[in-house]
Enzyme design. Sequence first.
Site, PDB file in Angstrom:
ATOM      1  N   GLU A  84     -40.083  34.919  -2.545  1.00 20.70           N
ATOM      2  CA  GLU A  84     -41.302  34.175  -2.891  1.00 20.70           C
ATOM      3  C   GLU A  84     -42.521  34.911  -2.338  1.00 20.70           C
ATOM      4  O   GLU A  84     -42.607  35.179  -1.134  1.00 20.70           O
ATOM      5  CB  GLU A  84     -41.231  32.754  -2.304  1.00 20.70           C
ATOM      6  CG  GLU A  84     -42.494  31.949  -2.596  1.00 20.70           C
ATOM      7  CD  GLU A  84     -42.397  30.477  -2.220  1.00 20.70           C
ATOM      8  OE1 GLU A  84     -41.292  30.009  -1.859  1.00 20.70           O
ATOM      9  OE2 GLU A  84     -43.430  29.792  -2.300  1.00 20.70           O
ATOM     10  N   ASP A 107     -37.142  21.342  -2.026  1.00 18.14           N
ATOM     11  CA  ASP A 107     -37.762  20.362  -1.124  1.00 18.14           C
ATOM     12  C   ASP A 107     -39.274  20.311  -1.364  1.00 18.14           C
ATOM     13  O   ASP A 107     -39.980  19.503  -0.757  1.00 18.14           O
ATOM     14  CB  ASP A 107     -37.401  20.623   0.340  1.00 18.14           C
ATOM     15  CG  ASP A 107     -37.894  21.955   0.857  1.00 18.14           C
ATOM     16  OD1 ASP A 107     -38.438  22.748   0.073  1.00 18.14           O
ATOM     17  OD2 ASP A 107     -37.741  22.202   2.078  1.00 18.14           O
ATOM     18  N   SER A 108     -39.763  21.154  -2.291  1.00 14.64           N
ATOM     19  CA  SER A 108     -41.148  21.011  -2.766  1.00 14.64           C
ATOM     20  C   SER A 108     -41.359  19.638  -3.392  1.00 14.64           C
ATOM     21  O   SER A 108     -42.494  19.233  -3.633  1.00 14.64           O
ATOM     22  CB  SER A 108     -41.488  22.113  -3.775  1.00 14.64           C
ATOM     23  OG  SER A 108     -40.533  22.168  -4.812  1.00 14.64           O
ATOM     24  N   GLU A 151     -33.669  28.743   3.730  1.00 11.88           N
ATOM     25  CA  GLU A 151     -34.732  29.708   4.002  1.00 11.88           C
ATOM     26  C   GLU A 151     -34.410  30.525   5.249  1.00 11.88           C
ATOM     27  O   GLU A 151     -33.806  29.998   6.184  1.00 11.88           O
ATOM     28  CB  GLU A 151     -36.067  28.968   4.212  1.00 11.88           C
ATOM     29  CG  GLU A 151     -36.514  28.189   2.996  1.00 11.88           C
ATOM     30  CD  GLU A 151     -37.832  27.452   3.218  1.00 11.88           C
ATOM     31  OE1 GLU A 151     -38.495  27.659   4.263  1.00 11.88           O
ATOM     32  OE2 GLU A 151     -38.200  26.659   2.332  1.00 11.88           O
TER      33      GLU A 151
HETATM   34  O1  KIV Z   1     -38.766  23.795  -2.577  1.00 13.19           O
HETATM   35  C1  KIV Z   1     -38.926  24.619  -3.484  1.00 13.19           C
HETATM   36  O2  KIV Z   1     -39.270  24.308  -4.625  1.00 13.19           O
HETATM   37  C2  KIV Z   1     -38.696  26.006  -3.153  1.00 13.19           C
HETATM   38  C3  KIV Z   1     -39.367  27.000  -4.024  1.00 13.19           C
HETATM   39  C4  KIV Z   1     -40.800  27.130  -3.593  1.00 13.19           C
HETATM   40  C5  KIV Z   1     -38.662  28.259  -4.013  1.00 13.19           C
HETATM   41  O3  KIV Z   1     -38.065  26.299  -2.187  1.00 13.19           O
END
Ligand code: KIV
Length: 290
Positions: A186, A48-49, A119
């Site tokens: 992380e 979701d980044s 998460e």
């Molecule tokens: O959304 C993402 O790319 C992630 C990474 C930071 C692990 O959750």
Amino acid sequence: MTNRKKVTLPTLLKKMSDGIPITFITCYDYAMAHLVEQAQVDMVLVGDSLGMTMLGYEGTLPVTMDDMIRHTQGVRRGSPTSWLIGDMPYMSYQPSVETAIRSAGRFMAETGCDAVKLEGGVEMADRMAGIAKAGIPVMGHLGLTPQSVSSLGGFRVQGKDALRAKKIVDDAKALEEAGAFSVLLEMVPDRVCELITERAGIPIISLGSGPYAHGQLLIFHDMFGLYPRFKPKMAKVYGNAGEVILNGLRQYVAEVTGRQFPLPENWFGIPDDQLDELKRMLESGAQVSQ
Ligand code: KIV
């Protein structure tokens, strides 16, 4: 495409037991996925980044399930053989176990991904267990969890003192017991990651958490100079694609302005006799019947 066999959970577990590091990268669209596929990266995360890297938001909270589904579909088409993980967006699993199972099921059914990620530690273990019992492989994510960045006090290393580190160690065990196939750490100190890895029966993956994990994850945009706002310490830059593209764009602007582009190989012609005929038709005002 490549002739690699599909990466499966047994492939990943074998790498872990053979002591071969697992490679893992984020990816957000078809073109990037096509490159990742050729490089034969083991696991791909549509994170979701993408809210930050692709959509320009400040963080990940505005990302919706529809955003995730659309991008994951493109990545699956570009990378058919990687172990593809869809990242569950904010509030797609937090409200209840049922919400979590439904969201994970939608991800799997609509995108063809192989697994999902969520998460949180022990407080999310019942969501993790629900998804795993529904037959969906699910990865945990501990340490710096961007969806909780506000309560964590910003993008900073997690578990630097013994008490907080103990909570991360306990969370990793709780997720494994709940059925996680893997846990991502992380921005956790390297030796805390090592302690978790030593105690784990599933692959532990490091993002900025040092070399002792079973595998490594990096964010695609950080690796290739494509994220303009900042470069995190944990990222290594493997090439400056941003600079290559910017130079190309500047040259394009200069060539169009200077009438050096396009060249004859960049356009399409019409035979002379057809052009003459067209002009005659235009002059005579002839109507073309459909
Ligand atoms: O959304 C993402 O790319 C992630 C990474 C930071 C692990 O959750």
